[in-house]
Design a protein around this motif. Structure first.
Motif, mmCIF file in Angstrom:
data_model
loop_
_atom_site.group_PDB
_atom_site.id
_atom_site.type_symbol
_atom_site.label_atom_id
_atom_site.label_comp_id
_atom_site.label_asym_id
_atom_site.label_seq_id
_atom_site.Cartn_x
_atom_site.Cartn_y
_atom_site.Cartn_z
ATOM 1 N N VAL A 280 -2.938 -3.229 -9.077
ATOM 2 C CA VAL A 280 -2.741 -2.831 -10.480
ATOM 3 C C VAL A 280 -2.674 -1.316 -10.638
ATOM 4 C CG1 VAL A 280 -5.217 -2.881 -11.034
ATOM 5 C CG2 VAL A 280 -3.543 -3.283 -12.834
ATOM 6 N N GLU A 281 -3.392 -0.573 -9.802
ATOM 7 C CA GLU A 281 -3.382 0.895 -9.909
ATOM 8 C C GLU A 281 -1.968 1.437 -9.685
ATOM 9 O OE1 GLU A 281 -5.553 -0.709 -7.828
ATOM 10 O OE2 GLU A 281 -7.164 -0.635 -9.323
ATOM 11 N N LEU A 282 -1.245 0.805 -8.763
ATOM 12 C CA LEU A 282 0.131 1.253 -8.500
ATOM 13 C C LEU A 282 1.064 0.780 -9.608
ATOM 14 C CD1 LEU A 282 0.523 0.737 -4.629
ATOM 15 C CD2 LEU A 282 -0.042 2.819 -5.879
ATOM 16 N N LEU A 283 0.864 -0.439 -10.088
ATOM 17 C CA LEU A 283 1.727 -0.945 -11.172
ATOM 18 C C LEU A 283 1.606 -0.073 -12.417
ATOM 19 C CD1 LEU A 283 1.169 -4.813 -10.921
ATOM 20 C CD2 LEU A 283 3.289 -3.571 -10.442
ATOM 21 N N LYS A 284 0.426 0.418 -12.657
ATOM 22 C CA LYS A 284 0.211 1.260 -13.839
ATOM 23 C C LYS A 284 1.031 2.552 -13.776
ATOM 24 C CE LYS A 284 -4.524 0.142 -15.148
ATOM 25 N NZ LYS A 284 -5.873 0.721 -15.131
ATOM 26 N N GLU A 285 1.384 2.959 -12.562
ATOM 27 C CA GLU A 285 2.168 4.185 -12.405
ATOM 28 C C GLU A 285 3.630 3.981 -12.804
ATOM 29 O OE1 GLU A 285 0.894 6.977 -11.777
ATOM 30 O OE2 GLU A 285 -0.994 6.607 -10.736
ATOM 31 N N VAL A 286 4.025 2.714 -13.003
ATOM 32 C CA VAL A 286 5.441 2.424 -13.302
ATOM 33 C C VAL A 286 5.534 1.694 -14.652
ATOM 34 C CG1 VAL A 286 7.595 1.709 -12.215
ATOM 35 C CG2 VAL A 286 5.551 1.909 -10.826
ATOM 36 N N GLU B 164 0.855 -1.184 0.000
ATOM 37 C CA GLU B 164 0.000 0.000 0.000
ATOM 38 C C GLU B 164 0.892 1.235 0.000
ATOM 39 O OE1 GLU B 164 -2.610 -0.100 3.334
ATOM 40 O OE2 GLU B 164 -3.387 -2.085 2.820
ATOM 41 N N ALA B 165 0.598 2.141 -0.886
ATOM 42 C CA ALA B 165 1.391 3.385 -0.937
ATOM 43 C C ALA B 165 0.634 4.411 -1.751
ATOM 44 C CB ALA B 165 2.746 3.106 -1.588
ATOM 45 N N ALA B 166 0.971 5.670 -1.524
ATOM 46 C CA ALA B 166 0.361 6.728 -2.336
ATOM 47 C C ALA B 166 0.874 6.587 -3.767
ATOM 48 C CB ALA B 166 0.757 8.088 -1.761
ATOM 49 N N PRO B 167 -0.006 6.719 -4.753
ATOM 50 C CA PRO B 167 0.412 6.542 -6.155
ATOM 51 C C PRO B 167 1.592 7.430 -6.541
ATOM 52 C CG PRO B 167 -1.975 6.702 -6.004
ATOM 53 C CD PRO B 167 -1.446 6.984 -4.637
ATOM 54 N N GLU B 168 1.687 8.610 -5.915
ATOM 55 C CA GLU B 168 2.767 9.537 -6.292
ATOM 56 C C GLU B 168 4.154 8.921 -6.072
ATOM 57 O OE1 GLU B 168 3.538 12.835 -3.550
ATOM 58 O OE2 GLU B 168 1.922 12.044 -2.310
ATOM 59 N N TYR B 169 4.277 8.039 -5.059
ATOM 60 C CA TYR B 169 5.571 7.400 -4.825
ATOM 61 C C TYR B 169 5.920 6.442 -5.955
ATOM 62 C CZ TYR B 169 5.271 9.258 -0.085
ATOM 63 O OH TYR B 169 5.186 10.088 0.984
ATOM 64 N N PHE B 170 4.937 5.677 -6.389
ATOM 65 C CA PHE B 170 5.214 4.751 -7.493
ATOM 66 C C PHE B 170 5.446 5.514 -8.798
ATOM 67 C CE2 PHE B 170 4.318 1.553 -4.529
ATOM 68 C CZ PHE B 170 4.764 0.355 -5.057
#
Lengths: 378, 178
Positions: free
Chosen positions: A298-304, A274-280
Motif C-alpha cells: 500500500v505504501e507504494l500504491l499511495k505514491e501513484v 519491491e521498489a524504492a518509493p521514488e520510482y513509483f
C-alpha cells in the motif's frame, strides 16, 4: 414515442450510476477554499486600487506643479539626448538570449491555452528561442518533433536523435531538449516533453504534459537520467509496457508509463513488488494496473494517485484492507478472478469507485453498492 | 427555489442548493454535449465556479434551475467551439471506455430504446440539444427556448427536423418508433 422509456434509455446511455458524486463537491470546495485563502485573490485587487489611486494623485500633483505640460521644452536638443536610450544599448537588450525559464514557459504556453499553437506558430516560437529541429517521427496521430535549444545565440552543431546525456547539458552544449507532438488532423501541438538540467546541476529534470483531462498540466521527475533498479520481474514488466530494454530504463521513462501489468502466475506463491518509493512516485501517468498473482504494498500504491483502473487476479486480496488506502482514486476495479471474499462495506471504502466486477455469490449484499451508485457487473 | 432571487441566499447556500438539487441533472446534460465522462467532470467544475462567481447576477427573472442550466449549456457550447476538445477526442478515446473488459452490448437490457437513445446522442448538437432537453430533462419547448437563448420558433423547427432525422435512422435500422 414513450417518453418514459426513452428517458430511461438516454439515461442508461449516459451512465447507469449517478454522475454527480461527493468527489465533485470535494473538488469544488477545495478550489474555492484555495481561492479564498490566496493572498493574490484577497489582497491584490485592493493593493492595485491603492496603487492606481496613488499614481493618479502623483500624476495630478506633477501636472499642476510643473507648469504647462503642453508647452514645448526650452532646450529640445538637450532633452532628446537625455531621454532617448543609446541605440547600441537598445540593440544589446534585444539581443539578450532567452533564459531557460523563458524557453520552458513559452513551450508550455503552446499547449496551455484554449487555442494551442499550430505547426507554423510552433516553428516561429522555436526559432525565436534559438531552437533547432533534430528529428521527426510519425505515428497515427501526427508528427513527433524533437528540438534542442542552445544556451546562447550560437546555433548548435551537434545533432541528437534522442534525449541527450547529462554530460551534454553540463558541458553547455544545450540547455533544453523538447519533444512536441502534433495532432496532424487538427494541425496543433497537443503534448510536450521537456528535459533540462536540474537546479543543482547534477541531474536532469523531465517534464511531460498530462493526458486526457489533465492535458494542460505538466508532471515533473527530477533525476530523469538515473537508471532504474528494482526486482527483475517488476523491471521487465515496466520495460515491456514501455517497449524498452530493462537495462536501458531510466527514471524519466517512468513518467511515460500509462499501463502496467505484472504477471507472476508462472511463479510459486505470491510475488511481492519491491521498489524504492521514488520510482513509483515518478509514475505520474500510470492509470491502469493489472496484477496477476502479484501484490504491490500500500505504501507504494499511495505514491501513484493517478491509478484509475485496477485488476487483481489470483490469491492476492481478501478484503482489500491491506491496499484500500492506496486505491482511493480507483474508479474501475476488477475482482472477478481474484480471491476477494470481503463485503460490500469493504468496497465502499474505495471513495472513487464507480464500476466493480465481482461475483454476486461473493458479495451477496451487492445491492448496497448499487444503492451508493456503484455499477456492479459480473 | 422558484421565484427566489440572489438576495434570498448567500453564495455558499446557493451553490450547495444547486449541487444538491441539480448536480446530477446538470452533469447528465453536460455529458450529452461532450460525450466524455472526464471532460464532463472538468466542465461541471468550471460551471460550478461560473455559477459561484455570477451569483450576484441572478435576478430571479428565470427559475434558478433554468439559470444554472443556461450557464452549463453555454459553457458546453463554448467548449465544443474550442479546438482543444478536438484534440481531447483523440487522446481520451481509451479513457472513456467505462468498462474496458465488458462489451457494452452484453449489458443492454432494452435494445430498441437503447438504439434510439444512441441515435439521439449521435445527432448534430443543435438537434441533439432539443431532443435531450425534451425527453431526458422533460422541458417544454418554451423552457428550451429560454435555457438555450434560442427563439421559440427555431426550437420548434429544430424539434421537427430532429424527429425527422431520428425517424430516418430508425427506419434504416428496422426499428419501430411509436
Amino acid at each position: 414515442m414513450s417518453n418514459k422509456n426513452l428517458k430511461k434509455a438516454i439515461d442508461d446511455q449516459i451512465s447507469k450510476g449517478p454522475l454527480f458524486t461527493e468527489e465533485d463537491r470535494r473538488r469544488f470546495y477545495s478550489h474555492t477554499q484555495k481561492k479564498r485563502s490566496s493572498w493574490w485573490n484577497q489582497g491584490f485587487p485592493r493593493l492595485l486600487t491603492v496603487m492606481t489611486t496613488l499614481l493618479v494623485l502623483a500624476g495630478s500633483f506633477y501636472f499642476f506643479t510643473s507648469g504647462n505640460p503642453f508647452q514645448a521644452p526650452a532646450s529640445p536638443d538637450q532633452e532628446t539626448v537625455i531621454d532617448k536610450p543609446m541605440p547600441e544599448e537598445e540593440e544589446k537588450e534585444k539581443e539578450e538570449p532567452p533564459t531557460l525559464e523563458e524557453k520552458i514557459e513559452q513551450i508550455k504556453g503552446m499547449i496551455h491555452t484554449e487555442e494551442p499553437a499550430n505547426k507554423e506558430q510552433m516553428t516561429e516560437i522555436v526559432q525565436a528561442l534559438n531552437g533547432k529541429q533534430v528529428s521527426v517521427t510519425e505515428d497515427e496521430q501526427g508528427e513527433r518533433i524533437s528540438f534542442v535549444f542552445s544556451p546562447n545565440e550560437k546555433m548548435l552543431e551537434t545533432s541528437y536523435t534522442e534525449a541527450p546525456s547529462l554530460e551534454a547539458f553540463q558541458n553547455g552544449d544545450l540547455d533544453l531538449f523538447a519533444v512536441l507532438q502534433l495532432a496532424e488532423e487538427y494541425d496543433m501541438v497537443y503534448s510536450a516533453e521537456l528535459t533540462y538540467l536540474s537546479e543543482d546541476g547534477e541531474s536532469l529534470t523531465k517534464e511531460k504534459s498530462g493526458s486526457g483531462a489533465s492535458q494542460r498540466q505538466f508532471e515533473k521527475v527530477v533525476g530523469a537520467e538515473e537508471p532504474v533498479s528494482m526486482k527483475d520481474l517488476t523491471l521487465r514488466s515496466i520495460a515491456r509496457s514501455l517497449d524498452k530494454e530493462p537495462e536501458a530504463l531510466t527514471k524519466g521513462d517512468l513518467l511515460d508509463l500509462e499501463e502496467l501489468t505484472i504477471n507472476a502466475s508462472h511463479l510459486n506463491g505470491i510475488y511481492d513488488v519491491e521498489a524504492a518509493p521514488e520510482y513509483f512516485k515518478a509514475m505520474k501517468s500510470l492509470k491502469v494496473l493489472k496484477l496477476n498473482q502479484a501484490m504491490i504494498p500500500v505504501e507504494l500504491l499511495k505514491e501513484v494517485p493517478t491509478i484509475e483502473q485496477v485488476k487483481f487476479i489470483g490469491p492476492t486480496v481478501k478484503d482489500l484492507s491491506s491496499v484500500a488506502d492506496g486505491l482511493q482514486n480507483v474508479q474501475y476495479l476488477n475482482l472477478i478472478n481474484s480471491s476477494f471474499d470481503g463485503t460490500a462495506e469493504d468496497l465502499l471504502k474505495l471513495k472513487s469507485l464507480t464500476i466493480v466486477r465481482v461475483s454476486p455469490s461473493v458479495v451477496p449484499d451487492y445491492e448496497k453498492l448499487q444503492f451508493e451508485g456503484i455499477d456492479v457487473r459480473w | 427555489m422558484t421565484g427566489h432571487t440572489q438576495a434570498d441566499f448567500s453564495r455558499d447556500e446557493a451553490i450547495e442548493y444547486i449541487m444538491h438539487h441539480y448536480g446530477e441533472v446538470m452533469k447528465r446534460t453536460i455529458y450529452t454535449y461532450v460525450k466524455n465522462h472526464h471532460t464532463t467532470d472538468d466542465l461541471f467544475q468550471e460551471v460550478l465556479i461560473l455559477i459561484y462567481r455570477k451569483w450576484d447576477q441572478f435576478n430571479g427573472q428565470s427559475q434558478l434551475k433554468t439559470w444554472a442550466m443556461r450557464i452549463a449549456i453555454n459553457r458546453c457550447k463554448d467548449y465544443l467551439r474550442s479546438p482543444l476538445h478536438r484534440i481531447k477526442l483523440v487522446k481520451d478515446q481509451w479513457l472513456d471506455k467505462k468498462d474496458p473488459e465488458q462489451p457494452e452490448d452484453t449489458i443492454i437490457q432494452n435494445e430498441q430504446w437503447q438504439q434510439v437513445a444512441k441515435a439521439i446522442l449521435n445527432l448534430p448538437v443543435k438537434y441533439r440539444e432539443v431532443m435531450i432537453l425534451t425527453f431526458q430533462q422533460n422541458m417544454t419547448q418554451k423552457e428550451i427556448a429560454d435555457v438555450t437563448d434560442t427563439p421559440l420558433s427555431t426550437v420548434k423547427t429544430r424539434m421537427q427536423r430532429a424527429r425527422h432525422m431520428l425517424r430516418e435512422h430508425v427506419n434504416e435500422e428496422g426499428l419501430t418508433l411509436e
